[in-house]
Design an enzyme around this catalytic site. Structure first.
Site, mmCIF file in Angstrom:
data_model
loop_
_atom_site.group_PDB
_atom_site.id
_atom_site.type_symbol
_atom_site.label_atom_id
_atom_site.label_comp_id
_atom_site.label_asym_id
_atom_site.label_seq_id
_atom_site.Cartn_x
_atom_site.Cartn_y
_atom_site.Cartn_z
ATOM 1 N N HIS A 63 37.015 31.503 48.632
ATOM 2 C CA HIS A 63 36.775 31.601 47.192
ATOM 3 C C HIS A 63 37.940 31.013 46.408
ATOM 4 O O HIS A 63 38.966 31.670 46.213
ATOM 5 C CB HIS A 63 36.604 33.095 46.841
ATOM 6 N N HIS A 65 38.924 28.066 42.996
ATOM 7 C CA HIS A 65 38.435 27.224 41.902
ATOM 8 C C HIS A 65 39.294 25.962 41.834
ATOM 9 O O HIS A 65 40.472 26.041 41.504
ATOM 10 C CB HIS A 65 38.480 27.999 40.574
ATOM 11 N N LEU A 66 38.699 24.831 42.171
ATOM 12 C CA LEU A 66 39.454 23.570 42.180
ATOM 13 C C LEU A 66 39.271 22.787 40.876
ATOM 14 O O LEU A 66 39.931 21.778 40.660
ATOM 15 C CB LEU A 66 39.062 22.718 43.386
ATOM 16 N N ARG A 67 38.359 23.241 40.035
ATOM 17 C CA ARG A 67 38.220 22.749 38.634
ATOM 18 C C ARG A 67 37.711 21.316 38.486
ATOM 19 O O ARG A 67 37.596 20.846 37.357
ATOM 20 C CB ARG A 67 39.535 22.878 37.863
ATOM 21 N N HIS A 182 29.267 37.517 41.629
ATOM 22 C CA HIS A 182 30.357 38.089 40.827
ATOM 23 C C HIS A 182 29.723 39.258 40.090
ATOM 24 O O HIS A 182 29.029 39.076 39.105
ATOM 25 C CB HIS A 182 30.863 36.996 39.878
ATOM 26 N N HIS A 235 35.198 39.267 45.374
ATOM 27 C CA HIS A 235 36.325 40.047 44.844
ATOM 28 C C HIS A 235 35.999 41.511 44.510
ATOM 29 O O HIS A 235 36.062 41.933 43.355
ATOM 30 C CB HIS A 235 36.966 39.369 43.631
ATOM 31 N N ASP A 321 40.453 33.834 45.241
ATOM 32 C CA ASP A 321 39.985 33.665 43.859
ATOM 33 C C ASP A 321 41.020 32.908 43.031
ATOM 34 O O ASP A 321 41.234 33.202 41.840
ATOM 35 C CB ASP A 321 39.620 35.006 43.212
HETATM 36 ZN ZN LIG Z 1 34.355 35.890 40.063
#
Ligand SMILES: [Zn+2]
Length: 437
Positions: A63, A65-67, A182, A235, A321
């Protein structure tokens, strides 16, 4: 020409094979060739002296976030994977809350192409559950599965409509891929910027109650049972969530979950600026927007529950995350600030405090970063078996260092651990036999 690397004299820990011994490890042409107590140096081999260090399979992050595409000012696939390599990771799974979202083949193909061109390590994309992550209409899930997404998620936003979730889980059962949710009931979390509790009262901030998470976890477990699909709770952060997952697992429902390093080590006190619990010395002030994350940092009872449940195997693995943001996103009032922490480069150092305090064995920690996420992916990585990819992390469990976000490779300097003294430092990361950090 063959390439050979011999890692000498390290403590090799490979939970997949039950190995924990001082040994040498030889890689040939990007693959693991041999582990033995003493391997003599082959001709033309590079030597890495690992005496006093721990040698483990490369870490896997399910998990992050590479954006990219869309928010390259926060992170790119190139900077995110370089940061991951610096944190000991050799595989990361990229969340689809990009702009545009990874809800169709062309965006996923773009991410795969960019990863091939610029990533230092392995990147698996996660497909969006719904078009535009708006929760109204399912994405082309089977086409995305054909491209190799490892699961589906609208992360950042929950799937609010139970009927959409039911349909997604139905496809999940057919495609044999998880739905990663989520969990947060929007109406219970609206306008909230931290955990609901004494700190939110003291600071005059609207809090989100544990129930905002737990009500949706309960719903998703029920829908997984109904459909036979696999729901993965992203998460997990509250004691109540863990209780729900434990009882669902006991009845055979396909539910798994992850926990982040910050939910294992920080409480809501971090928002108060109070000493950051176990990370001394710190002199940050209250309303530190770098401690604003979703789900929010919870209370001590929740954190203890996370540690116990990870040890007990109720929580399946650790995931970061990693949520990098620009300074502009964080230099605001607490209310207006973006949610998220830049985690990849502090993950090991913060998690090693659990080992240091005797709350977790280092073998368990490595298992939760390697073989357990590999099992979730159903892929032959995260182990040091002969013939597998030479993905290796080497770290010094005793080296101490002070967190300075300006030294991060990640574009995201947003960490509440600035100034914290951590113990446990990555010394080298190999991906497919090549040293990438
Ligand atoms: Zn999340």
């Amino acid at each position: 020409m063959t390439s050979k690397t011999l890692i000498k004299g390290g403590r090799i820990i490979d939970p997949a094979q039950g190995i924990d011994q001082i040994s040498d490890l030889l890689m040939v042409d990007g693959l693991i060739e041999e582990i033995n107590t003493s391997i003599s140096k082959p001709r033309n081999a590079e030597i890495f002296n690992a005496e006093g260090l721990i040698v483990s399979p490369g870490f896997i992050d399910i998990h992050c976030h590479l954006r990219e595409p869309g928010e390259e000012y926060k992170e790119t696939i190139e900077t995110g994977t370089a940061a991951a390599a610096a944190g000991g990771f050799t595989t990361v799974c990229a969340m689809p809350n990009t702009q545009p979202a990874m809800d169709n083949q062309s965006v996923v193909e773009y991410v795969l192409r960019k990863a091939k061109e610029t990533a230092l390590i392995r990147v698996f994309p996660i497909g969006a559950i719904t078009i535009g992550r708006k929760g109204k209409q399912l994405s082309e899930m089977s086409e995305l599965a054909d491209l190799g997404v490892i699961g589906f998620s609208d992360d950042g936003d929950p799937v609010e409509d139970p009927n959409i979730m039911r349909q997604a889980l139905g496809y999940s059962a057919d495609l044999k891929l998880p739905i990663i949710n989520h969990c947060e009931v929007p109406s219970l979390a609206e306008g909230a910027s931290m955990n609901e509790g004494w700190v939110s009262n003291r600071l005059g901030l609207k809090g989100m109650p544990a129930s905002a998470e737990e009500v949706m976890v309960a719903r998703d477990i029920s829908l997984a049972e109904l459909t036979g699909g696999h729901v993965h709770i992203a998460h997990a952060s509250t004691r109540g969530t863990i209780a729900l997952i434990e009882s669902a697992k006991a009845t055979g429902i396909k539910v798994t979950c992850e926990v982040t390093p910050h939910h294992l080590t920080l409480t809501e006190n971090a928002v108060m600026g109070h000493g950051k619990d176990d990370f001394q010395p710190l002199d940050n002030n209250a309303y530190d927007t770098n401690a604003k994350v979703n789900p929010p940092l919870r209370n001590k009872s929740d954190v203890n529950s996370m540690i116990e449940s990870l040890n007990a195997g109720i929580i399946d693995f650790i995931a970061t995350d990693h949520a990098p943001h620009s300074a502009v996103d964080k230099m605001t009032t607490f209310q207006d600030s973006s949610f998220g922490i830049s985690v990849l480069e502090t993950a090991l150092g913060s998690l090693m405090t659990l080992v240091d305090k005797g709350q977790m064995e280092v073998n368990t920690l490595i298992k939760k970063l390697t073989s357990d996420p590999a099992t979730f992916l159903g892929k032959n990585i995260g182990n040091l078996k002969n013939g597998t990819s030479g993905d290796i992390t080497i770290f010094d469990p005793n080296a101490t260092w002070t967190v300075d976000p300006q030294n991060f490779i990640s574009k995201g300097k947003n960490t509440p651990l600035e100034g914290a003294l951590l113990k446990g430092k990555i010394k080298a990361t190999f991906f497919q036999g090549i040293k990438v950090y």
